[in-house]
Design a protein around this motif. Structure first.
Motif, mmCIF file in Angstrom:
data_model
loop_
_atom_site.group_PDB
_atom_site.id
_atom_site.type_symbol
_atom_site.label_atom_id
_atom_site.label_comp_id
_atom_site.label_asym_id
_atom_site.label_seq_id
_atom_site.Cartn_x
_atom_site.Cartn_y
_atom_site.Cartn_z
ATOM 1 N N GLU A 185 0.829 -1.209 0.000
ATOM 2 C CA GLU A 185 0.000 0.000 0.000
ATOM 3 C C GLU A 185 0.860 1.254 0.000
ATOM 4 O O GLU A 185 0.621 2.195 -0.771
ATOM 5 C CB GLU A 185 -0.913 0.015 1.225
ATOM 6 C CG GLU A 185 -1.744 1.292 1.336
ATOM 7 C CD GLU A 185 -2.418 1.454 2.683
ATOM 8 O OE1 GLU A 185 -3.016 2.518 2.912
ATOM 9 O OE2 GLU A 185 -2.334 0.524 3.508
ATOM 10 N N ILE A 186 1.879 1.273 0.855
ATOM 11 C CA ILE A 186 2.739 2.455 0.961
ATOM 12 C C ILE A 186 3.508 2.680 -0.335
ATOM 13 O O ILE A 186 3.611 3.813 -0.822
ATOM 14 C CB ILE A 186 3.701 2.303 2.157
ATOM 15 C CG1 ILE A 186 2.915 2.369 3.470
ATOM 16 C CG2 ILE A 186 4.775 3.390 2.128
ATOM 17 C CD1 ILE A 186 3.747 2.080 4.705
ATOM 18 N N SER A 187 4.040 1.624 -0.926
ATOM 19 C CA SER A 187 4.774 1.758 -2.187
ATOM 20 C C SER A 187 3.862 2.279 -3.293
ATOM 21 O O SER A 187 4.266 3.105 -4.120
ATOM 22 C CB SER A 187 5.384 0.412 -2.595
ATOM 23 O OG SER A 187 6.407 0.034 -1.695
ATOM 24 N N ASN A 188 2.622 1.807 -3.309
ATOM 25 C CA ASN A 188 1.652 2.289 -4.287
ATOM 26 C C ASN A 188 1.357 3.773 -4.063
ATOM 27 O O ASN A 188 1.282 4.563 -5.011
ATOM 28 C CB ASN A 188 0.360 1.479 -4.183
ATOM 29 C CG ASN A 188 -0.634 1.820 -5.283
ATOM 30 O OD1 ASN A 188 -0.265 2.272 -6.364
ATOM 31 N ND2 ASN A 188 -1.907 1.603 -5.006
ATOM 32 N N ASN A 189 1.215 4.163 -2.797
ATOM 33 C CA ASN A 189 0.953 5.569 -2.470
ATOM 34 C C ASN A 189 2.110 6.465 -2.908
ATOM 35 O O ASN A 189 1.901 7.545 -3.478
ATOM 36 C CB ASN A 189 0.736 5.729 -0.965
ATOM 37 C CG ASN A 189 -0.557 5.091 -0.487
ATOM 38 O OD1 ASN A 189 -1.459 4.832 -1.276
ATOM 39 N ND2 ASN A 189 -0.647 4.825 0.806
ATOM 40 N N ILE A 190 3.332 6.011 -2.640
ATOM 41 C CA ILE A 190 4.511 6.796 -3.022
ATOM 42 C C ILE A 190 4.583 6.938 -4.541
ATOM 43 O O ILE A 190 4.835 8.020 -5.072
ATOM 44 C CB ILE A 190 5.797 6.133 -2.487
ATOM 45 C CG1 ILE A 190 5.814 6.159 -0.957
ATOM 46 C CG2 ILE A 190 7.039 6.843 -3.032
ATOM 47 C CD1 ILE A 190 6.973 5.402 -0.341
ATOM 48 N N GLY A 191 4.345 5.832 -5.244
ATOM 49 C CA GLY A 191 4.366 5.874 -6.702
ATOM 50 C C GLY A 191 3.339 6.838 -7.256
ATOM 51 O O GLY A 191 3.615 7.603 -8.187
ATOM 52 N N TYR A 192 2.150 6.822 -6.667
ATOM 53 C CA TYR A 192 1.084 7.719 -7.130
ATOM 54 C C TYR A 192 1.468 9.183 -6.902
ATOM 55 O O TYR A 192 1.216 10.038 -7.757
ATOM 56 C CB TYR A 192 -0.216 7.400 -6.396
ATOM 57 C CG TYR A 192 -1.374 8.275 -6.809
ATOM 58 C CD1 TYR A 192 -2.019 8.076 -8.025
ATOM 59 C CD2 TYR A 192 -1.811 9.310 -5.987
ATOM 60 C CE1 TYR A 192 -3.082 8.880 -8.412
ATOM 61 C CE2 TYR A 192 -2.871 10.120 -6.368
ATOM 62 C CZ TYR A 192 -3.502 9.899 -7.578
ATOM 63 O OH TYR A 192 -4.545 10.712 -7.959
ATOM 64 N N ALA A 193 2.092 9.465 -5.763
ATOM 65 C CA ALA A 193 2.503 10.842 -5.462
ATOM 66 C C ALA A 193 3.548 11.330 -6.464
ATOM 67 O O ALA A 193 3.479 12.466 -6.951
ATOM 68 C CB ALA A 193 3.050 10.924 -4.038
ATOM 69 N N TYR A 194 4.509 10.474 -6.793
ATOM 70 C CA TYR A 194 5.526 10.860 -7.776
ATOM 71 C C TYR A 194 4.905 11.032 -9.162
ATOM 72 O O TYR A 194 5.301 11.922 -9.925
ATOM 73 C CB TYR A 194 6.646 9.823 -7.824
ATOM 74 C CG TYR A 194 7.720 10.042 -6.781
ATOM 75 C CD1 TYR A 194 8.499 11.194 -6.790
ATOM 76 C CD2 TYR A 194 7.959 9.100 -5.789
ATOM 77 C CE1 TYR A 194 9.482 11.406 -5.836
ATOM 78 C CE2 TYR A 194 8.949 9.304 -4.826
ATOM 79 C CZ TYR A 194 9.699 10.458 -4.859
ATOM 80 O OH TYR A 194 10.670 10.670 -3.915
ATOM 81 N N TYR A 195 3.934 10.189 -9.487
ATOM 82 C CA TYR A 195 3.236 10.320 -10.772
ATOM 83 C C TYR A 195 2.508 11.661 -10.845
ATOM 84 O O TYR A 195 2.596 12.380 -11.846
ATOM 85 C CB TYR A 195 2.256 9.164 -10.951
ATOM 86 C CG TYR A 195 1.180 9.412 -11.988
ATOM 87 C CD1 TYR A 195 1.504 9.704 -13.310
ATOM 88 C CD2 TYR A 195 -0.172 9.362 -11.641
ATOM 89 C CE1 TYR A 195 0.519 9.940 -14.261
ATOM 90 C CE2 TYR A 195 -1.161 9.590 -12.582
ATOM 91 C CZ TYR A 195 -0.808 9.886 -13.889
ATOM 92 O OH TYR A 195 -1.789 10.129 -14.819
#
Length: 364
Positions: free
Chosen positions: A64-74
């Motif tokens: 979940e956290i990795s997905n959240n971080i990826g979305y923020a960078y996107y």
């Protein structure tokens, strides 16, 4: 003997308890940072949210956290546009960090459908149609009832059609969402003769042809960006290249009334030729351009006012070669009542000092 065993047992219990307490504290900190970062993300504070997430060690990150971080960078990658790299996604720092975060999330939880949605959107935005298609297909396989599945299916079919036709007709497809309310726009980049055909979504008829003056073999021949900050994506076609990432473009602005692109006129918009290798800050609605040569580097800044870009500041650095050591002359001009006026003219021994504050990138 029994006392010795009892003492050892007590020590073991205390050790396990201590380790459990440390683990619990780390887990609680990770949970807290993730929740605080999510709140900031929802408020649109991308930089602040990313800084919090980056405090979480990779070893402690969940899917979940990795997905959240990826979305923020996107999301952050969509707040600016760097014409030096264009669609060279592997050179875009935020693209790389987003993609690596999504891959980490997928490895930890292959059934998390939302990560494939985000990963697909990332690839689609950067023109990587094959990657977008694969991620969208995984999304639909895991969540066939996704509320926007119809739109995703349409996009997949469009990618399949354009990929199939491209192999037969020698063109490179590029699909862009000009605006959420409009159908997708398709750009077919032909190499012989060199031109770009524009189509709408499922309509197979060409609505417009754009002329490419530069060798179309260049991989960033076509770029999409909201150049005039009206909420609609525009396009830029590569016009000339030079050393040091000096890319000059011909700009075509989207006309929402006609649904077509209009080539800018240099004396009206100050776009063509003058704005080389553009860097666009969507949040601050500012644009900067930079170019370099063997003995100088120049950076100019523009604000968008009254339907045109207004040059607000120029920074020119000249390299002064000397046998006793190189020096750097830095000249700063600012816009005073419509005219550029020199406000600073200094010579520096230290290149770091001379080149400081020459790239005002608000999101970097």
């Amino acid at each position: 003997m029994r006392k010795v065993i009892s003492i050892i047992q007590i020590i073991c219990i205390l050790t396990v308890f201590s380790a459990g307490s440390v683990f619990s504290a780390v887990a609680e900190k990770t949970r807290r940072l993730n929740q605080e970062a999510l709140v900031l993300l929802q408020k649109g504070k991308l930089i602040e949210s990313i800084l919090l997430w980056e405090q979480i060690p990779k070893s402690e990150r969940t899917a979940e956290i990795s997905n959240n971080i990826g979305y923020a960078y996107y999301k952050r990658s969509r707040q600016y546009f760097d014409g030096k790299y264009g669609i060279h996604s592997y050179l875009n720092e935020d693209y790389v960090k987003a993609k690596m975060s999504f891959i980490d999330s997928e490895k930890m939880d292959p059934k998390r459908w939302s990560v494939y949605l985000n990963h697909g959107d990332l690839d689609f935005y950067f023109g990587l149609l094959d990657g977008a298609k694969k991620n969208y297909e995984k999304l639909l396989k895991l969540n066939p009832n996704y509320k926007y599945s119809e739109k995703i299916i349409t996009t997949i079919k469009l990618i399949e059609r354009e990929t199939r036709l491209a192999s037969k007709n020698d063109f490179e497809p590029f699909i862009v969402e000009i605006h959420p309310s409009l159908p997708l726009y398709i750009f077919r980049i032909y190499r012989n003769p060199e031109h770009i055909d524009v189509l709408k979504d499922n309509d197979t008829s060409v609505i417009q042809s754009l002329i490419a003056e530069q060798d179309i073999e260049e991989s960033n021949i076509l770029l999409s960006a909201d150049i005039n900050f009206d909420g609609y994506m525009d396009v830029a076609i590569l016009e000339f290249t030079g050393s040091g990432h000096n890319y000059g473009y011909c700009y075509w602005l989207f006309n929402k009334n006609s649904g077509e692109f209009e080539q800018t006129v240099n004396d009206k918009t100050e776009l063509n030729h003058e704005i080389v290798s553009p860097y666009i800050d969507y949040v601050g609605k500012k644009l900067s351009t930079s170019w370099s040569g063997s003995d100088h580097q120049s950076t100019s800044y523009y604000n968008y006012k009254g339907g045109k870009f207004v040059n607000t500041e120029n920074i020119n650095i000249h390299y002064l070669r000397n046998i006793d050591g190189d020096k750097y002359r830095k000249i700063i001009k600012t816009n005073v009542n419509g005219k550029m006026k020199v406000i600073s003219d200094k010579i520096f021994d230290d290149p770091d000092e001379a080149f400081s504050n020459t790239q005002k990138k608000s999101n970097k």
